[in-house]
Structures are given as structure tokens and as C-alpha cells.
Write a protein that holds these residues in place. Structure first.
Motif, PDB file in Angstrom:
ATOM      1  N   GLN A 245       0.825  -1.207   0.000  1.00  0.00           N
ATOM      2  CA  GLN A 245       0.000   0.000   0.000  1.00  0.00           C
ATOM      3  C   GLN A 245       0.862   1.261   0.000  1.00  0.00           C
ATOM      4  N   ARG A 246       1.912   1.252   0.782  1.00  0.00           N
ATOM      5  CA  ARG A 246       2.780   2.434   0.857  1.00  0.00           C
ATOM      6  C   ARG A 246       3.572   2.610  -0.443  1.00  0.00           C
ATOM      7  N   PHE A 247       3.991   1.501  -1.061  1.00  0.00           N
ATOM      8  CA  PHE A 247       4.666   1.602  -2.347  1.00  0.00           C
ATOM      9  C   PHE A 247       3.736   2.215  -3.399  1.00  0.00           C
ATOM     10  N   GLU A 248       2.476   1.780  -3.390  1.00  0.00           N
ATOM     11  CA  GLU A 248       1.490   2.335  -4.321  1.00  0.00           C
ATOM     12  C   GLU A 248       1.293   3.827  -4.094  1.00  0.00           C
ATOM     13  N   ALA A 249       1.488   4.281  -2.845  1.00  0.00           N
ATOM     14  CA  ALA A 249       1.341   5.698  -2.512  1.00  0.00           C
ATOM     15  C   ALA A 249       2.626   6.480  -2.755  1.00  0.00           C
ATOM     16  N   GLY A 250       3.653   5.810  -3.271  1.00  0.00           N
ATOM     17  CA  GLY A 250       4.887   6.497  -3.618  1.00  0.00           C
ATOM     18  C   GLY A 250       5.900   6.593  -2.494  1.00  0.00           C
ATOM     19  N   GLN A 251       5.722   5.810  -1.428  1.00  0.00           N
ATOM     20  CA  GLN A 251       6.653   5.852  -0.306  1.00  0.00           C
ATOM     21  C   GLN A 251       7.779   4.832  -0.484  1.00  0.00           C
ATOM     22  N   ARG A 252       8.921   5.142   0.127  1.00  0.00           N
ATOM     23  CA  ARG A 252      10.083   4.247   0.138  1.00  0.00           C
ATOM     24  C   ARG A 252      10.021   3.403   1.410  1.00  0.00           C
ATOM     25  N   VAL A 253      10.083   2.091   1.261  1.00  0.00           N
ATOM     26  CA  VAL A 253       9.803   1.165   2.359  1.00  0.00           C
ATOM     27  C   VAL A 253      10.964   0.197   2.567  1.00  0.00           C
ATOM     28  N   ALA A 254      11.343   0.008   3.826  1.00  0.00           N
ATOM     29  CA  ALA A 254      12.276  -1.057   4.195  1.00  0.00           C
ATOM     30  C   ALA A 254      11.522  -2.087   5.029  1.00  0.00           C
ATOM     31  N   LEU A 255      11.658  -3.350   4.676  1.00  0.00           N
ATOM     32  CA  LEU A 255      10.992  -4.439   5.385  1.00  0.00           C
ATOM     33  C   LEU A 255      12.056  -5.321   6.029  1.00  0.00           C
ATOM     34  N   LEU A 256      12.069  -5.338   7.362  1.00  0.00           N
ATOM     35  CA  LEU A 256      13.058  -6.104   8.134  1.00  0.00           C
ATOM     36  C   LEU A 256      12.359  -7.353   8.665  1.00  0.00           C
ATOM     37  N   HIS A 257      12.775  -8.512   8.200  1.00  0.00           N
ATOM     38  CA  HIS A 257      12.039  -9.731   8.510  1.00  0.00           C
ATOM     39  C   HIS A 257      12.989 -10.811   9.019  1.00  0.00           C
ATOM     40  N   HIS A 258      12.440 -11.768   9.791  1.00  0.00           N
ATOM     41  CA  HIS A 258      13.224 -12.946  10.175  1.00  0.00           C
ATOM     42  C   HIS A 258      12.621 -14.232   9.618  1.00  0.00           C
ATOM     43  N   SER A 259      11.328 -14.218   9.307  1.00  0.00           N
ATOM     44  CA  SER A 259      10.720 -15.382   8.657  1.00  0.00           C
ATOM     45  C   SER A 259      11.201 -15.481   7.207  1.00  0.00           C
ATOM     46  N   GLN A 260      11.195 -16.696   6.683  1.00  0.00           N
ATOM     47  CA  GLN A 260      11.560 -16.879   5.283  1.00  0.00           C
ATOM     48  C   GLN A 260      10.494 -16.259   4.390  1.00  0.00           C
ATOM     49  N   MET A 261      10.925 -15.518   3.379  1.00  0.00           N
ATOM     50  CA  MET A 261       9.992 -14.901   2.439  1.00  0.00           C
ATOM     51  C   MET A 261      10.030 -15.670   1.122  1.00  0.00           C
ATOM     52  N   LEU A 262       8.849 -16.076   0.663  1.00  0.00           N
ATOM     53  CA  LEU A 262       8.779 -16.865  -0.561  1.00  0.00           C
ATOM     54  C   LEU A 262       9.068 -16.025  -1.790  1.00  0.00           C
TER      55      LEU A 262
END
Length: 326
Positions: A245-262
Motif C-alpha cells: 500500500q505504501r509503495f502504491e502511494a509512492g513511499q520508500r519502504v524497508a521491510l526487516l524480517h526474520h521469517s523466510q519470504m517466498l
């Protein structure tokens, strides 16, 4: 030229002159001053923008200095000092009358710790007294875990930063209150509560709020350890939807995760966090600092596991977060 060095002679001279020095510990870097001098301690508060009633921890070389700062010391304090010092454990004890209010926030207690970092331990042995040393950052901001972080925070305003390399623990010390009949866990940290309980033979009371503990201690404000970029915390699925949603609104996003992402999340820069609690704690502050600043409009952090091993990490994440996503 950056004021980063390993010169103990220079550090000792500055501290003896009532000046400030950035020091490494195994937990985070500290902003140190002679704890016996209110004028020197006042410089810490001024540089950090720290509230005057917020106490600071006094760092000492070892158990032999406990009685220099504390009185009515219970047996539990000696047991814990023998078991965990030098190390990432702070003890809250009744203060000696001469301990400045500038250190204690006007309370009748004092926090004491013997750090394990060899450079700072050597400095403390040569200094002979105690060093007041909260984390070397602006009040409420992410704690520093390298000398470079300290320089980025204060620049040339700080005359010397002792470079001891990256901190090996990465989150602040465990704080245990020993002023009442029953030992109290006031802040989870580098020493697990279970290890302390094993030494004492009793369960710790755990106060998550400083008001319930009736003590002001370092690092227990609701908002603390926070990046300047908004930090939202939640389960991975909610964060992925938020990122899109934030990307669609033109924002720059960092996602910090520990679960495996497919698969990668559209428009987000993804960063994998360590899978075990100790490594995660060591990386947490450095990762937040790396992604803070002008690069992103929001940081999205996957909530860490909710088990005992992750207690200190979850405490820091809770206080650093701007908000939570269900």
C-alpha cells in the motif's frame, strides 16, 4: 580528523579533567564522565538532551568498588557480582550519601555495573573511580554499537571516542533491583532472567512499567531506542500488505524480517534479520541505524518470537516502535 582512537592515556586525562569520552562496552557504547563530579555528569545530560531526573548507571571495575557507592548491600548483590561481573548486569542498590543526585536522579538508589569490554575495564582500573555512562546517543534515539555510530551522533563535539569494535551483546544491560526483600527484574538485557534466578534460587518479580516498580531506571520510558524514521511492527503478512500500500502511494519502504519470504515484496527493500535471539540482539540497533535517515519513509519490522529467549529484544522493539500492525 575523526576523534576515534584507542588511546587510554588521552581518555584518562579527559575524564580526570571533567570532560566526556565515548567508551565501548559489550552491550552498547557509553557517554562517560566522572560519576563523582556533578559538573562532569551535567555535560552528559546536556550533550544527550537527557531529562535531569533520569538516572544514569555508574560503571566500576568490579565488586571491590561496590561499597564505594552503595550501602546496606544484600548478600544477593555479592552473589550476582561474583557470578556475572564483569558483564552486562546492573544492580540497583541503596546509595551512599556522597553519591551525587546528578547520577541518581535524586533517588536514594544507585545503579552499578562492571562492564566486560577489555578496553573499558582497563580504563576503569586506571581511573580508580566510577564512570557515569548512559548510551552515547541523543536521548531516546537508537543506541550505538560501534564507534562510528557515536561519531555519527555527536560528530566533533565529543573530544574522544574509544574504539573497541562492534559490541558483542548489542542491547543494554539487565537491570535488577535489590532494594526490597524480593529481587526485581527492572529491565531485561544481556543476562537472561533465568540465569539470575538460578544464582539467587528465587524467581524475579518483573516490572515492565517503571511506575509499578516505583523506581526510575535507565531505558524504561515507553518511547526509547527509536529510529527517527517511523518504525511499524507486526506479523509478516500485515507488513507485506502495508508495504504494498505504501509503495502504491509512492513511499520508500524497508521491510526487516526474520521469517523466510517466498518472494520479494513489491517496492520494498527487504533485509533478513538473524534467526536466533543473541545474534538478533547484536544486529538490532545497527540494522535500525543502517535503514534510518533519508533513505526510507517507513521501516516495517516483523515482530520477533514471543519466547523467554527473546525477552530483551522484544522489550527494545516495543519501545522503539512508532506503532503496531495486527
Amino acid at each position: 580528523m575523526r576523534p576515534i582512537s584507542t588511546d587510554l592515556d588521552q581518555a584518562l586525562a579527559l575524564l580526570q579533567a571533567g570532560e566526556l569520552v565515548g567508551i565501548p562496552t559489550e552491550t552498547v557504547y557509553g557517554l562517560a564522565a566522572d560519576a563523582s563530579r556533578p559538573d562532569a555528569v551535567a555535560k552528559i545530560f546536556a550533550m544527550k538532551g537527557r531529562p535531569a531526573d533520569h538516572p544514569v548507571i555508574v560503571h566500576i571495575a568490579g565488586r571491590q568498588q561496590l561499597a564505594d557507592w552503595a550501602q546496606d548491600i544484600p548478600d544477593a548483590a555479592w552473589k550476582l557480582a561474583d557470578a556475572f561481573w564483569p558483564g552486562s548486569l546492573t544492580l540497583i542498590l541503596r546509595r551512599k550519601p556522597h553519591v551525587p543526585d546528578a547520577v541518581t536522579g535524586g533517588q536514594d538508589t544507585v545503579g552499578l555495573r562492571a562492564p566486560a569490554h577489555p578496553l573499558t575495564h582497563a580504563l576503569l582500573e586506571r581511573f580508580g573511580g566510577g564512570l557515569a555512562a548512559p548510551s552515547a546517543n541523543q536521548f531516546g534515539h537508537v543506541s550505538p554499537t560501534t564507534a562510528g555510530h557515536v561519531y555519527n551522533e555527536f560528530g566533533d563535539a565529543l573530544g574522544l571516542i574509544l574504539d573497541g569494535g562492534p559490541c558483542t551483546v548489542g542491547v543494554e544491560s539487565t537491570i535488577v533491583g535489590l532494594t526490597d526483600a524480593h529481587p526485581t527484574l527492572l529491565r531485561p538485557g544481556g543476562i537472561p532472567a533465568e540465569a539470575i534466578e538460578a544464582v539467587l534460587g528465587v524467581k524475579l518479580i518483573h516490572h515492565e512499567k517503571p511506575t509499578t516498580a516505583k523506581l526510575r531506571v535507565s531505558g524504561l520510558l515507553d518511547s526509547h531506542y527509536a529510529p527517527r524514521t517511523p518504525l511499524l511492527v507486526g506479523p509478516l503478512a500485515a507488513l507485506e500488505a502495508e508495504a504494498y500500500q505504501r509503495f502504491e502511494a509512492g513511499q520508500r519502504v524497508a521491510l526487516l524480517h526474520h521469517s523466510q519470504m517466498l518472494q520479494a515484496v513489491c517496492g520494498a527493500e527487504c533485509h533478513a534479520m538473524p534467526l536466533n535471539a543473541e545474534s538478533y540482539a547484536r544486529a538490532l540497533y545497527a540494522t535500525l541505524r543502517e535503514h534510518d535517515g533519508d533513505r526510507f519513509d517507513v521501516l516495517l519490522l516483523e515482530q520477533p518470537p514471543q519466547t523467554a529467549a527473546w525477552l530483551a529484544v522484544n522489550d527494545r522493539v516495543k519501545r522503539a516502535a512508532s506503532g503496531w500492525l495486527a
